[in-house]
Write a protein that holds these residues in place. Structure first.
Motif, PDB file in Angstrom:
ATOM      1  N   ALA A   1       0.821  -1.208   0.000  1.00 31.63           N
ATOM      2  CA  ALA A   1       0.000   0.000   0.000  1.00 31.63           C
ATOM      3  C   ALA A   1       0.855   1.258   0.000  1.00 31.63           C
ATOM      4  O   ALA A   1       0.535   2.246  -0.670  1.00 31.63           O
TER       5      ALA A   1
ATOM      6  N   PRO B   1      -6.130   0.787  -1.211  1.00 38.87           N
ATOM      7  CA  PRO B   1      -5.993   0.527   0.223  1.00 38.87           C
ATOM      8  C   PRO B   1      -7.222   0.942   1.050  1.00 38.87           C
ATOM      9  O   PRO B   1      -7.551   0.291   2.038  1.00 38.87           O
TER      10      PRO B   1
ATOM     11  N   LEU C   1      -6.691  -0.594   5.138  1.00 41.36           N
ATOM     12  CA  LEU C   1      -5.260  -0.699   4.855  1.00 41.36           C
ATOM     13  C   LEU C   1      -4.650   0.689   4.670  1.00 41.36           C
ATOM     14  O   LEU C   1      -3.511   0.932   5.058  1.00 41.36           O
TER      15      LEU C   1
ATOM     16  N   SER D   1      -1.300   2.241   6.481  1.00 42.19           N
ATOM     17  CA  SER D   1      -0.144   2.646   5.657  1.00 42.19           C
ATOM     18  C   SER D   1       0.201   4.120   5.822  1.00 42.19           C
ATOM     19  O   SER D   1       1.207   4.573   5.292  1.00 42.19           O
TER      20      SER D   1
END
Length: 137
Positions: A17, A70, A131, A135
């Motif tokens: 990501a 993501p 995600l 990240s």
């Protein structure tokens, strides 16, 4: 306790990501960067590929890449794929419900009640975490 499989899977997904593009990344690159056994990582990445989280390209310039943005990958999905049920006991699981052998009545079980609260709190966190959120760190 979180298994190494899930921890490493999350670390690999965060690595992908953070790249910010859809260019494939070799398993060895992720393995070295995240200090994960290449063989173990390969099995994790294959699980994520089989379940539509990752794509893979073979050959020169090949590797793994995210199939979705993501922001679209929720932690509930990752946890269930790699860890299994989110609930700590089967009698409160939404997707893997089983009645406990030692419990005559869930409605009066103190363990059941507290585990419902734990499950609901955990689900709230996982559902509200993508995600992309991980990240950003």
């Amino acid at each position: 306790m979180l298994s190494k499989k899930t921890k490493y899977g999350i670390k690999a997904l965060v690595y992908l990501a953070k790249k910010g593009d859809k260019l494939p990344v070799q398993t060895s690159t992720i393995s070295e960067s995240e200090n994960i056994s290449k063989k173990f990582l390969e099995s994790i990445l294959l699980t994520l590929k089989k379940n539509g989280i990752l794509g893979a390209k073979k050959g020169k310039g090949g590797g793994y890449y995210l199939l979705k943005r993501p922001e679209e990958i929720q932690m509930t999905t990752i946890m269930r794929l790699l860890e299994g049920p989110i609930a700590m006991v089967p009698c409160v699981s939404l997707n893997y419900y089983e009645r406990c052998d030692d419990c005559p009545d869930e409605d009066t079980c103190a363990v059941h009640e507290v585990m419902l609260k734990v499950r609901d709190s955990t689900l709230k966190i996982f559902r509200n975490t993508s995600l992309a959120d991980l990240s950003d760190y």
